[in-house]
Design a protein around this motif. Structure first.
Motif: not given
Length: 421
Positions: A241-247
């Motif tokens: 569920g975390w956004p795609g820009s997150t490492s």
């Protein structure tokens, strides 16, 4: 004077008795009206109940006729095993097993308006959407239901899968399962391993709120699936569920897996009873990951290839990478079987994590039951425009010399000895 006082007292008592009598009459009239209202309401409700029982079987309700869809579902019930699996991506035996597990949860109560959609068709609609991610309109025509009904059924069955089956089929290994997992990874020439961790991006349509946060390094919108995979290519932990820009490191640090390991006083994720001692260094049971993850006593990764490595360091990195390949296999099978994870879906962003978790649960059930993955489902054979290339991983460069570094060095230079334990 005495006579006047007696007369005045008599008048006051008379007025008081008159007012009391008036209040009693008013209260009596109020109770009588209340009684009449209650009796009338009871009589009307009784008449309505009797009329409802009499007319329940003959009430006329407008229903749209959906012949083609009903015909398709009737034909689907007569499919052979091969055709059934080609359509729904699970064998008929797996489908029946899922009905046994989910039937009571997805069954709907019969009402006076119409016959509810049976659980088999509800599950079939959801599996079809998972497998093909078709438009609601086409699925509605195929299964003989309304467009809004398809959307509702997909959401309801997805929630039932997650709520009823997730804890049963997705969990970190323990007991005999942990022993089997360690032994299996040891056969892959990597010791003390309880699973491999990795991440993949799931395409989504650009959300209305903060769309730039979901834009990954490849330039398309996605959410991240972080998962731990065992030797059987089954998921033992899922976090999505975390956004795609997150490492990858940021996703890990916010997950329950990280909190479970770091909150323990010893900093280990699994029991210390199965740790090994090599040259005075305790080597715990741990997970393995790629360079995008931090180095922890419970999470090992290979050495950076950008530095000059010794032969032992190269061998350790190669062995760890080879053992970690189960993650790539699991993701390929997950997306190959459930193509909804390959196509940008217009479903609400709040529902994406549940859909991903439900697909992981179904993947584990298929693997546990020996429901084979067909070669034509391979993601490499997906039509152009559906499957997008995964973003490159961003190496984690904030590791400092610590206990985890000592454990990794001990594993590196004593790998063959440890494998003989």
């Amino acid at each position: 004077m005495f006579g006047d006082e007696i007369l005045e007292l008599y008048r006051l008592q008379t007025a008081l008795l008159r007012r009391r009598r008036e209040r009693e009459l008013m209260e009596r009239e109020r109770r009588r009206r209340q009684y009449l209202r209650r009796r009338r309401a009871f009589v009307l409700s009784s008449i309505a109940a009797v009329l409802s029982l009499i007319n329940s079987t003959s009430r006329h309700i407008w229903v749209r006729y959906r012949g083609p869809g009903q015909n398709f579902w009737s034909m689907a019930e007569s499919f052979d095993d091969e055709e059934w699996k080609a359509q729904f991506r699970v064998s008929r035996a797996t489908f029946n097993y899922l009905i046994e597990l989910l039937g009571p949860a997805i069954k709907r109560r019969r009402t006076n308006y119409r016959v509810p959609i049976e659980p088999r068709r509800r599950l079939a609609i959801t599996l079809w959407w998972f497998a093909w991610s078709g438009e609601y309109r086409s699925i509605a025509d195929m299964f003989g239901v309304g467009i809004a009904t398809v959307c509702t059924i997909v959401r309801q069955v997805t929630s039932a899968i997650v709520e009823r089956l997730y804890d049963r089929f997705v969990s970190l290994p323990s007991g005999q399962r942990l022993d089997d997992t360690i032994a299996a990874f040891k056969d892959r020439c990597y010791p003390q391993c309880a699973g491999a961790i990795g991440g993949t991006h799931i395409p989504i349509a650009a959300p209305r709120n903060n769309p730039d946060h979901y834009l990954n390094r490849r330039g398309w919108h996605s959410v991240i699936l972080q998962a731990v995979v065992d030797h059987n290519v089954c998921f033992t932990d899922v976090y999505a569920g975390w956004p795609g820009s997150t490492s990858s490191a940021a996703v890990l640090s916010s997950s329950d897996l990280y909190l479970k390991a770091e909150d323990r006083p010893d900093g280990y994720l699994f029991t210390r009873e199965k740790s090994l001692i090599s040259e005075g260094v305790e080597i715990p049971i741990h997970l393995i990951g790629d360079s995008s993850y931090p180095l922890k006593p419970w999470l090992m990764k290979g050495y950076s290839l950008e530095h000059q490595l010794s032969p032992e360091q190269r061998r350790f990195t190669y062995t760890l990478t080879s053992a970690r390949s189960v993650v790539d296999i699991a993701f390929a099978r997950l997306k190959g079987r459930w193509r909804c994870l390959l196509k940008k879906s217009d479903i609400d962003i709040s529902m994406i994590s549940r859909i991903v978790a439900a697909c992981c649960v179904l993947h584990n059930i298929c693997e546990n039951l020996g429901d084979s993955f067909l070669p034509e489902w391979n993601t490499d054979m997906a039509p152009a425009g559906i499957y997008s290339r995964q973003p490159d991983t961003e190496p984690y460069e904030e590791d400092s010399y610590c206990t985890a570094e000592v454990i990794r060095d001990t594993l590196t230079y004593n790998l063959l000895t440890i494998l003989q334990y």
